[in-house]
Design a protein around this motif. Structure first.
Motif, PDB file in Angstrom:
ATOM      1  N   PRO A 278       0.826  -1.183   0.000  1.00 20.05           N
ATOM      2  CA  PRO A 278       0.000   0.000   0.000  1.00 20.05           C
ATOM      3  C   PRO A 278       0.863   1.235   0.000  1.00 20.05           C
TER       4      PRO A 278
ATOM      5  N   ALA B 124      -3.526  -8.803  -2.682  1.00 16.25           N
ATOM      6  CA  ALA B 124      -2.934  -8.206  -1.477  1.00 16.25           C
ATOM      7  C   ALA B 124      -1.601  -8.850  -1.135  1.00 16.25           C
TER       8      ALA B 124
ATOM      9  N   PHE C 221      -6.783  -1.916   0.692  1.00 18.90           N
ATOM     10  CA  PHE C 221      -6.215  -1.511   1.969  1.00 18.90           C
ATOM     11  C   PHE C 221      -6.989  -0.341   2.581  1.00 18.90           C
TER      12      PHE C 221
END
Length: 546
Positions: free
Chosen positions: A23, A430, A80
């Motif tokens: 992120p 992710a 996120f």
């Protein structure tokens, strides 16, 4: 960012286990393959867009298409949460444009203009930037834009999870020493060194401002956005990880710049499905993988966004995850061991190059193609000089199989010099993003665009590509010269910067290829990019004839 209709190439982020974006964001450089692949589906008044099907579907007419539009992405833009500083520069940037306004914005002609700021001035040595703010801007939480709020946003720069702010943190390439709020509408930003390109650095994702309640409770951004953009998130139309519905905020200061009353972002995948969705009329705009361009061109229109390279950014400059990567000679050896011409032949329209700045952009240095011409024998000598005569091993992590063609070619070339790269696939997007801090290199496509200095500052040195906050004297010196001279217009200075980045091995470029955006010209206007991104500006997604 973003299963039903997205470019295969777009789904394929590659990061290495011994790589790429966490992120910790990317601003404009953006990895096209792993950035969000965009597919825009116009939803008529009588029929909503259905799941993407085969190319034999009947093409919709798009009647009454001006009320809503659906955008397909190949990765979850809110994986996120909804903090625009946490994940930036990929396809999620189009998503953020709907929810958040920025201090500055990059226009469709590549110009950087004030947005939440209305004007700015520098001091003589360009270490102090003074902003005047737009008045009357409201956030979804009811708070108002003030200089204090801007200061509170930028004061989050020390948070290592906010990648868009990485360059502004202490030790960053555009480190901010202080932010002052001498009056409600005036912000004074003091940098550690001269920053002539400060407006560019504070444009788009890095300049997006969140509301006062989010500042007071940052964890709230994990579940809901808090912006001043032209849209708000509709909870009833949102299924996290699957689809996100944005409803028009008619009271937003720039609401009139966005033609649709509703925008739906759908999380989609697969390049052929994306192409099928476009030609069948289920979507009207789509970022396309090169493998489907011919198919789409036979039925719809395609526009090119130039300035895209396919490359491996170096994440581990210090050798913490894989010791050999700390050596410049090892990095140079890896570059010389790649048969760029052979890899480029795998992709129609691609041009082999070792230059960080691609052909046709400011700073492109063709001499690098000679310096790093395919030479495995010399590569082996460099490895031996660096202390690795028998090579070494590492792993690369990729999201989806779309990157495998290029990675397998690299794997074969490096194996010839006894460097063994294992290709692994992340089990989720992710997981792929989180591999950045545990792997030495990445692989993806990146758009340098019209702001190469901004790209270098925001990503190569200050953000996603530099999680260790490493420094390099040659690159820093070349960057300082470019910034103190003519900036993005100084070709000689940019060439020196290009040389430094490549020679120091902070970016391994293999080929350049335009990003192609497919669109149904009977339904939508030609999509436009800022020139610093391969993704359309949300404001440019508009009904045909509007």
């Amino acid at each position: 960012m973003a299963n039903a209709a997205c470019s295969g190439g777009d789904a394929g982020i590659a990061l290495t286990l011994e790589e790429e974006r966490m992120p910790n964001g990317i601003k404009n450089g953006i990895p096209r393959r792993r950035q969000i692949c965009l597919a825009v589906a116009v939803i008529g008044a009588t029929a909503a867009a259905t799941a993407c099907g085969s190319s034999s579907s009947v093409k919709s007419t798009g009647a009454a298409a001006s009320t809503a539009v659906s955008i397909g992405t190949n990765a979850d833009p809110a994986a996120f949460g909804y903090d625009p500083a946490a994940l930036s520069g990929g396809g999620e940037t189009t998503f953020w444009q709907g929810l958040y306004s920025s201090l500055f914005t990059t226009t469709s002609v590549g110009a950087v203009e004030p947005q939440l700021a209305t004007s700015y001035t520098f001091n003589a040595d360009k270490t102090v930037l003074t902003l005047q703010l737009r008045q009357g801007v409201k956030f979804t939480d009811g708070t108002t834009l003030t200089s204090t709020l801007v200061k509170q946003n930028l004061d989050r720069r020390s948070d290592p999870t906010l990648g868009a702010y990485g360059m502004f943190a202490a030790g960053g390439t555009a480190a901010i020493v202080s932010v002052a709020a001498p009056s409600p509408s005036t912000v004074v930003i003091t940098f550690a060194k001269s920053q002539a390109s400060a407006p560019s650095l504070l444009a788009d994702d890095a300049g997006r401002i969140v509301g006062g309640k989010a500042i007071a409770n940052p964890k709230s951004l994990m579940t809901q956005p808090d912006g001043s953009g032209p849209y708000t998130l509709s909870a009833s139309g949102t299924v996290k990880g699957s689809s996100y519905t944005l409803a028009k905020n008619t009271s937003a200061w720039d609401a009139s710049s966005f033609p649709y009353s509703r925008v739906v972002f759908k999380v989609l995948q697969d390049s052929q499905t994306m192409a099928n969705a476009l030609v069948s009329g289920q979507v009207q705009v789509a970022q396309l993988d090169p493998s489907v361009i011919s198919f789409v061109k036979s039925k719809d229109s395609v526009v090119e966004f130039a300035g895209t390279i396919y490359a491996s950014p170096l994440f581990d400059k210090l050798g913490k995850t894989s010791e050999p990567f700390a050596s410049v000679k090892v990095r140079q050896a890896l570059s010389m061991a790649v048969n760029r011409a052979a890899i480029a032949k795998l992709h129609p329209g691609a041009v082999a190059t070792a230059s960080f700045f691609p052909p046709g952009t400011q700073g492109y240095d063709s001499n690098l193609d000679t310096t790093y011409a395919y030479n495995p024998a010399k590569a082996k000598r460099l490895l031996a000089e660096a202390g690795y005569p028998h090579g070494f091993s590492f792993s690369v992590i990729t999201v989806g199989p779309q990157m495998d063609t290029d990675l397998q070619a690299l794997q074969q070339d490096w194996q010839a010099i006894d460097v063994h790269m294992t290709i692994q696939h992340a089990t989720s997007y992710a997981e792929g993003l989180q591999a950045q801090s545990t792997t030495p290199i990445g692989y993806n496509d990146f758009t340098i665009g019209r702001d190469p200095l901004g790209f270098v500052n925001a990503f190569l040195l200050g953000g996603t590509f530099n999680p260790q906050h490493a420094t390099d004297a040659q690159i820093t010196s070349a960057l300082q010269v470019a910034e103190s001279e003519g900036g993005n217009s100084d070709t000689a200075a940019l060439k020196s910067l290009d040389d430094a980045v490549v020679n120091e091995g902070w970016m391994f470029t293999f080929y350049a290829q335009p990003a192609e955006i497919g669109y149904d010209s009977s339904q939508v206007q030609v999509p436009k990019s800022s020139g610093a991104s391969v993704f359309p500006l949300l404001s440019s997604v508009a009904p045909a004839g509007a």
